[in-house]
Design an enzyme around this catalytic site. Structure first.
Site, PDB file in Angstrom:
ATOM      1  N   GLY A  42       0.852  -1.176   0.000  1.00  0.00           N
ATOM      2  CA  GLY A  42       0.000   0.000   0.000  1.00  0.00           C
ATOM      3  C   GLY A  42       0.890   1.228   0.000  1.00  0.00           C
ATOM      4  O   GLY A  42       2.003   1.192   0.557  1.00  0.00           O
ATOM      5  N   ASN A  46       4.196   1.502   2.301  1.00  0.00           N
ATOM      6  CA  ASN A  46       5.528   1.576   1.692  1.00  0.00           C
ATOM      7  C   ASN A  46       6.273   2.841   2.120  1.00  0.00           C
ATOM      8  O   ASN A  46       7.473   2.805   2.424  1.00  0.00           O
ATOM      9  CB  ASN A  46       5.411   1.567   0.166  1.00  0.00           C
ATOM     10  CG  ASN A  46       4.747   0.323  -0.378  1.00  0.00           C
ATOM     11  OD1 ASN A  46       4.671  -0.706   0.291  1.00  0.00           O
ATOM     12  ND2 ASN A  46       4.241   0.420  -1.595  1.00  0.00           N
ATOM     13  N   GLU A 142      -4.872   7.499  -1.126  1.00  0.00           N
ATOM     14  CA  GLU A 142      -5.508   6.201  -0.900  1.00  0.00           C
ATOM     15  C   GLU A 142      -6.443   6.220   0.309  1.00  0.00           C
ATOM     16  O   GLU A 142      -7.137   5.239   0.559  1.00  0.00           O
ATOM     17  CB  GLU A 142      -4.446   5.112  -0.746  1.00  0.00           C
ATOM     18  CG  GLU A 142      -3.817   4.738  -2.075  1.00  0.00           C
ATOM     19  CD  GLU A 142      -2.879   3.543  -1.978  1.00  0.00           C
ATOM     20  OE1 GLU A 142      -2.723   2.858  -2.990  1.00  0.00           O
ATOM     21  OE2 GLU A 142      -2.295   3.316  -0.904  1.00  0.00           O
ATOM     22  N   THR A 220       8.227  14.078  -9.746  1.00  0.00           N
ATOM     23  CA  THR A 220       9.093  12.949 -10.066  1.00  0.00           C
ATOM     24  C   THR A 220       8.915  12.601 -11.541  1.00  0.00           C
ATOM     25  O   THR A 220       7.800  12.584 -12.064  1.00  0.00           O
ATOM     26  CB  THR A 220       8.771  11.739  -9.184  1.00  0.00           C
ATOM     27  OG1 THR A 220       7.377  11.419  -9.275  1.00  0.00           O
ATOM     28  CG2 THR A 220       9.108  12.051  -7.726  1.00  0.00           C
ATOM     29  N   GLY A 225      14.662  11.609 -13.486  1.00  0.00           N
ATOM     30  CA  GLY A 225      14.961  12.207 -12.189  1.00  0.00           C
ATOM     31  C   GLY A 225      13.789  12.963 -11.598  1.00  0.00           C
ATOM     32  O   GLY A 225      12.663  12.467 -11.560  1.00  0.00           O
ATOM     33  N   THR A 248       8.098  -0.904  -9.161  1.00  0.00           N
ATOM     34  CA  THR A 248       7.015  -0.846  -8.189  1.00  0.00           C
ATOM     35  C   THR A 248       7.495  -0.237  -6.881  1.00  0.00           C
ATOM     36  O   THR A 248       8.513  -0.655  -6.322  1.00  0.00           O
ATOM     37  CB  THR A 248       6.469  -2.264  -7.903  1.00  0.00           C
ATOM     38  OG1 THR A 248       6.270  -2.956  -9.115  1.00  0.00           O
ATOM     39  CG2 THR A 248       5.153  -2.175  -7.149  1.00  0.00           C
ATOM     40  N   ASP A 252       6.880   5.667  -3.841  1.00  0.00           N
ATOM     41  CA  ASP A 252       6.667   5.615  -2.395  1.00  0.00           C
ATOM     42  C   ASP A 252       7.992   5.730  -1.652  1.00  0.00           C
ATOM     43  O   ASP A 252       8.093   6.416  -0.624  1.00  0.00           O
ATOM     44  CB  ASP A 252       5.975   4.310  -2.009  1.00  0.00           C
ATOM     45  CG  ASP A 252       4.613   4.163  -2.668  1.00  0.00           C
ATOM     46  OD1 ASP A 252       3.986   5.195  -2.975  1.00  0.00           O
ATOM     47  OD2 ASP A 252       4.177   3.014  -2.861  1.00  0.00           O
ATOM     48  N   SER A 282      16.007   1.558  -5.073  1.00  0.00           N
ATOM     49  CA  SER A 282      14.853   0.655  -4.990  1.00  0.00           C
ATOM     50  C   SER A 282      14.537  -0.012  -6.324  1.00  0.00           C
ATOM     51  O   SER A 282      14.132  -1.178  -6.356  1.00  0.00           O
ATOM     52  CB  SER A 282      13.623   1.407  -4.462  1.00  0.00           C
ATOM     53  OG  SER A 282      13.050   2.234  -5.455  1.00  0.00           O
TER      54      SER A 282
END
Length: 304
Positions: A42, A46, A142, A220, A225, A248, A252, A282
């Protein structure tokens, strides 16, 4: 010495299932996935973990079902050192997400909001002390607007800066957007917010947000960048060169890292650079939770 940052996050938390596919579906097409993986997830979840792993003291506010998913997710967050304030709904299942990743590392995400759709302003107000004690409040789309608005009002009343990641996109009142210290859309979200074409220049999108009365903004740009308005000048932060394995959760990760850096007292420019480094780290790993860096991992590559 690094300041011990305190961050409060509102958000969705539930199970996420990942499947690797050779390409995304055409209409009516059935694909065989080459791998299957499950983890808590979520946007808010995250973001909270990303900030906590970089050294922040994090409190996470969520709404979950009275089910095993809720027990597992809360247990996971506590194992990450995150304090959970949870509202439970007996007639709604905890959230669930399905993420497909193709051979290029791009992803498509489908989310069932479940219980997160029912977070109430009264619950948020019951957590007022947690919000008031934070250095930064981080919100996303969310959670219901009414719940977010209640949290924002508490933060403003106690002088706590608030950051909004306006994802997933939904129309938002200008007067609401302008109350935030920073907003962090991607290119598509920025275009929708200010009514400009998404294929226009990043500078034009940033200018569009600023002319709306937004104090500071970070857009973003994925592999390009990020670009930011820090209140006095435009800041450009090129992406770090990495080979993407799975994008993915990169946004976040960026938001959690950005808020951690700002809460520590870093300048906007330094905070954006650290957030970009965390996001680049990430995308070089698969899935979300295994990809969110710990502080020593960023420091080991000189990104502190």
């Amino acid at each position: 010495m690094r300041k011990n940052a305190k961050i409060t996050v509102l958000g969705l938390m539930g199970n996420s299932v990942f499947m690797q596919v050779p390409h995304f579906h055409s209409v009516g097409e059935t694909l065989n996935a080459s791998s299957l993986y499950m983890e808590p997830g979520g946007k808010g979840c995250n973001q909270a973990v990303a900030a906590a792993r970089l050294g922040a003291q994090v409190s996470f506010l969520s709404c979950m079902g009275q089910d095993r998913t809720a027990q597992d997710c809360v247990s996971f967050m506590r194992s990450e050192g995150i304090a959970c304030c949870t509202e439970y709904k007996k007639d709604a299942a905890s959230p669930y997400a399905c993420i497909l990743t193709d051979s290029l590392g791009e992803n498509q995400v489908t989310v069932h909001g479940g219980s997160a759709r029912f977070m109430t302003p009264d619950f948020v107000r019951s957590c007022a002390e947690v919000i008031a004690d934070a250095d930064i409040l981080l919100l996303n789309n969310e959670c219901p607007l009414a719940a977010n608005s209640a949290a924002l009002d508490i933060a403003l009343a106690h002088g706590v800066p608030a950051v909004l990641n306006p994802a997933p996109y939904s129309p938002l009142p200008r007067e609401y957007l302008c109350k935030f210290s920073v907003i962090t859309p991607n290119r598509h979200e920025a275009a929708m917010l200010c009514g400009l074409p998404a294929d226009g220049s990043a500078e034009a999108l940033l200018h569009g947000l600023v002319t709306m009365g937004i104090q500071r903004a970070v857009i973003t740009l994925g592999g390009d960048g990020a670009i930011a308005w820090g209140g006095e000048r435009t800041l450009r932060c090129p992406a770090l060169p990495v080979t993407p394995r799975d994008t993915t959760g990169a946004g976040d990760c960026f938001n959690g890292a950005l808020c951690c850096a700002l809460a520590e007292g870093l300048s906007m420019e330094a905070a954006v650079k650290r957030a970009a480094a965390a996001a680049a780290f990430s995308v070089s790993r698969k899935y979300v939770m295994p990809s969110l860096p710990h502080l020593h991992e960023l420091e080991s590559v000189g990104s502190h």
